[in-house]
Structures are given as C-alpha cells and as structure tokens.
Design a protein around this motif. Structure first.
Motif, PDB file in Angstrom:
ATOM      1  N   LYS A 144       0.168  -1.054   0.035  1.00  0.00           N
ATOM      2  CA  LYS A 144      -0.045  -0.336  -0.065  1.00  0.00           C
ATOM      3  C   LYS A 144       0.670   1.512  -0.027  1.00  0.00           C
ATOM      4  CE  LYS A 144      -4.195  -1.650   2.050  1.00  0.00           C
ATOM      5  NZ  LYS A 144      -5.172  -0.951   1.265  1.00  0.00           N
ATOM      6  N   GLU A 169     -13.666  -1.975   5.363  1.00  0.00           N
ATOM      7  CA  GLU A 169     -12.496  -1.636   5.641  1.00  0.00           C
ATOM      8  C   GLU A 169     -12.150  -0.183   5.310  1.00  0.00           C
ATOM      9  OE1 GLU A 169      -7.933  -1.753   2.145  1.00  0.00           O
ATOM     10  OE2 GLU A 169      -9.892  -3.507   2.825  1.00  0.00           O
ATOM     11  N   ARG A 170     -13.409   0.992   4.708  1.00  0.00           N
ATOM     12  CA  ARG A 170     -13.280   2.046   4.580  1.00  0.00           C
ATOM     13  C   ARG A 170     -13.960   2.701   5.797  1.00  0.00           C
ATOM     14  NH1 ARG A 170     -18.303   4.111   4.175  1.00  0.00           N
ATOM     15  NH2 ARG A 170     -20.117   2.553   3.873  1.00  0.00           N
ATOM     16  N   SER A 171     -13.746   3.969   5.722  1.00  0.00           N
ATOM     17  CA  SER A 171     -13.970   4.898   7.657  1.00  0.00           C
ATOM     18  C   SER A 171     -15.404   4.778   7.230  1.00  0.00           C
ATOM     19  CB  SER A 171     -13.221   6.010   7.633  1.00  0.00           C
ATOM     20  OG  SER A 171     -14.270   6.880   8.942  1.00  0.00           O
ATOM     21  N   LYS A 186     -11.988   7.787   1.928  1.00  0.00           N
ATOM     22  CA  LYS A 186     -13.071   6.673   2.929  1.00  0.00           C
ATOM     23  C   LYS A 186     -11.821   5.247   3.635  1.00  0.00           C
ATOM     24  CE  LYS A 186     -17.512   8.271   0.171  1.00  0.00           C
ATOM     25  NZ  LYS A 186     -18.265   7.860  -0.374  1.00  0.00           N
ATOM     26  N   TYR A 187     -10.486   5.884   3.144  1.00  0.00           N
ATOM     27  CA  TYR A 187     -10.211   4.702   3.633  1.00  0.00           C
ATOM     28  C   TYR A 187      -9.507   4.612   5.469  1.00  0.00           C
ATOM     29  CZ  TYR A 187      -5.652   1.117   4.169  1.00  0.00           C
ATOM     30  OH  TYR A 187      -4.789   0.422   5.043  1.00  0.00           O
ATOM     31  N   SER A 188     -10.395   3.346   6.034  1.00  0.00           N
ATOM     32  CA  SER A 188      -9.412   3.419   7.625  1.00  0.00           C
ATOM     33  C   SER A 188      -8.397   2.263   7.740  1.00  0.00           C
ATOM     34  CB  SER A 188     -10.731   3.166   8.217  1.00  0.00           C
ATOM     35  OG  SER A 188     -10.409   2.888   9.854  1.00  0.00           O
ATOM     36  N   PHE A 224      -8.438  -1.600   8.751  1.00  0.00           N
ATOM     37  CA  PHE A 224      -7.991  -2.634   7.787  1.00  0.00           C
ATOM     38  C   PHE A 224      -7.068  -3.598   8.490  1.00  0.00           C
ATOM     39  CE2 PHE A 224      -3.863  -3.634   6.013  1.00  0.00           C
ATOM     40  CZ  PHE A 224      -4.524  -4.461   4.906  1.00  0.00           C
ATOM     41  N   THR A 239      -7.812   7.969  -1.047  1.00  0.00           N
ATOM     42  CA  THR A 239      -7.697   7.397  -0.079  1.00  0.00           C
ATOM     43  C   THR A 239      -8.388   8.423   1.223  1.00  0.00           C
ATOM     44  OG1 THR A 239      -5.875   7.868   0.730  1.00  0.00           O
ATOM     45  CG2 THR A 239      -5.714   6.216  -0.527  1.00  0.00           C
TER      46      THR A 239
END
Length: 332
Positions: free
Chosen positions: A30, A326-328, A49-51, A55, A47
């Motif tokens: 990543k 996996e997203r916030s 919305k990526y948390s 993960f 990214t």
C-alpha cells in the motif's frame, strides 16, 4: 484437568506468523503504491474513505478466526465422570520384528502374518493388561505406548510391515532398549517384554542389554518365527527372491540359540511359533508368574469436548470480517 485431544494440531499456530507476514507485506505494498502515485493531494482524495484502523481490525478478525479453528481441531476437553473400574494386570510391551526377512514363507502364509496372528491372540488373552507395541528392523520405534485400548493395539499391529522402518536388519538390542523405555522406571516389577523375531542378524549387544533390563525387573520372553532350515525372501519391489552380492539367493534362517539365551538370562521362556494357540498358552502361563498390580483404567474416563464452541467462534469472526468495511464509517 483440561487437555487437548489432538495436541499436535496446535503446531498450526505457527501459521499466525505467516499471516502476520502477509499483513506486513500488504501494508508495504500500500505504501509503495502511494509513493508511485506521487501527488499527495490526489492520494488523500483517493483514500479519503480508507481507514487504517478498520484494515487492522479486519486482519485481527482473520487471526482470531484462524486461532479458533486450530483450537477447535485440537479439541479442548474437560474430564468428566470416571467409571469405577479397577484393572489388575501387568504391563506388556510387544516388540515385533518387521524386517524384510519376516516376509519369508517357511511358515505359511509368511512369518510376518503369523506374527500378527499371534499378537492378536495375545491382545485377546490379556484383557486386564496394558499393552504397548514396538516395531523394529534396523531401528526400533515405539509404535504405541502402554494402553488398555486394545482396539487401537490391533489397528497398529495390522499396519506393521517392513515399509514403516527405513533401515533394514534385525537390531534386537535397540528393540529391547526402546521397549524398556515404555515402562514406568519407578516400578521394579509387573513388567514384561515379548520379543517376536526370527533373530536373523546376530546382535552382540542384545545379551548385555537384556541382562541390564532384567536387573530393572523386566521379564523378557522370546518367540522365534521361522525355521532353522530357513527360506528365501521375496523382494516385493522386484517380485523376485533377494540375492547377495554374488548373485546367490539369500536364505533367512531362524536364530534360535540367541533367542533362547535372551530368555534364559531374564527369567523368561523361549517359544518357537508353530501354532499361535500353543504359544499364547505358554506365554500366558509364564506371565502368570509375574505379580499383578491394581490400576485405575483412565481409558474409561469420559471427557466433555468443546471443539464446537471454537468452530462457532471462528464462523462468527469470519462472517464479521466479511461484512466489516475497510473504509471509514465517517461520511465526511
């Protein structure tokens, strides 16, 4: 006291190390991808919305799921009620020769099969005794520790054949040493070894080893398989008789003098196997001379298994990992 029925399955916990390595590799990839993009503003937007926490949490769910599966396979058990049964018997280790010479057919169908027939009858004759099994050829192995589970003993005897021992030969001294290690060293009686072999290879260490074991309170009874005249040995890999370096057919003969001397040095008896019933009677009469001890039979204890709880837990965490995003959770 809690126990695992299949404790060897716990080695599967080492898989968690590999799983941790995969997680670290995923994080590395990543970060590497982010560096390739280069534009920090663009990366933050992609990214948004990526948390990282989610993960990590999904990885922990998988790790707990795998751990639960391993514990379920090992089957945690708690002892329950125990039948009030006390057995009065002795400990008998049967040392069974499985070298290729035992395939000789001077007694039909062959020496090995007749040895199996004898052991089956011995198991049936000694219902109150704990029985262990050692198989040997060039090396000796404890195939089954002392147990009153005679059904398991029959299964192990059925599986005994030359292929389970890589090194060939007839090393009687090692067979005796491994057999003696199966006993409780604190007991100075209640113990016997029944050595079943053709005794083909002369082992100079056999007599001294037998005398040492006899000094520890073990009676050694020997059973000779085969005939003094001998017989050629069929090699299953070539379907032909075994040859020596000069191309001559090898004749395997019963070595009675060594087996007789082994028994004489340890207050035991020597029996040449012709009829299994006669051999069993002679051995039973001899073993009756050994003082018997009363012991509780732990094989009759009931255990409550809890593997289903671990499997249910694994399923719960697996479903949780599948649906956990996996997203916030933040929308902004």
């Amino acid at each position: 006291m809690l126990r695992f029925e299949h404790i060897n399955y716990l080695t599967g916990l080492f898989a968690l190390i590999a799983l941790g390595g995969l997680f670290a590799f995923a994080l590395f990839m990543k970060k590497r991808t982010v560096k390739k993009i280069g534009d920090e503003r663009l990366v933050r937007e992609l990214t948004r919305k990526y948390s990282p926490f989610n993960f990590l949490f999904k990885f922990l769910l998988i790790a707990v799921c795998l751990t639960a599966i391993i514990f379920g396979a090992a089957n945690l058990q708690m002892p329950g009620a125990e039948d009030a049964v006390s057995r009065k018997g002795i400990d008998v280790v049967i040392a069974m020769d499985v070298s290729r010479s035992m395939l000789a057919d001077d007694i039909k169908p062959n020496r090995l099969e007749r040895a199996r027939q004898l052991v089956y009858k011995l198991i049936d004759k000694f219902p109150d005794d704990r029985i262990g099994l050692v198989v040997f050829a060039g090396h000796a192995y404890l195939q089954m520790p002392l147990t009153t589970d005679h059904a398991a003993a029959r299964m192990y005897v059925q599986q005994a054949n030359p292929s389970i021992v890589a090194a060939q030969g007839t090393v009687i001294s090692e067979a005796l040493r491994v057999s003696n290690r199966a006993f409780n060293s604190k007991d100075r009686k209640f113990k016997s070894i029944i050595l079943i072999t053709d005794g083909e290879d002369h082992d100079e260490q056999a007599i001294p080893m037998a005398q040492q074991i006899a000094g520890e309170g073990v009676m050694i009874n020997t059973v000779g398989i085969g005939s003094p005249e001998g017989s050629p040995i069929l090699d299953p890999s070539t379907n032909d008789f075994k040859k020596d370096a000069n191309g001559n057919t090898v004749i395997s003969k019963l070595n009675e003098p060594e087996l007789q001397q082994l028994a004489a040095n340890t207050n035991g008896i020597y029996v040449r196997l012709s009829e299994p019933d006669d051999a069993v009677t002679a051995l039973d009469t001899q073993l009756d001379k050994i003082e018997k001890t009363a012991t509780g039979d732990n094989s009759l204890r009931e255990y409550t298994s809890y593997f289903q709880w671990f499997i249910a837990l694994a399923l719960l965490f697996l479903i949780g990992e599948f649906f956990y995003p996996e997203r916030s959770f933040k929308t902004a």
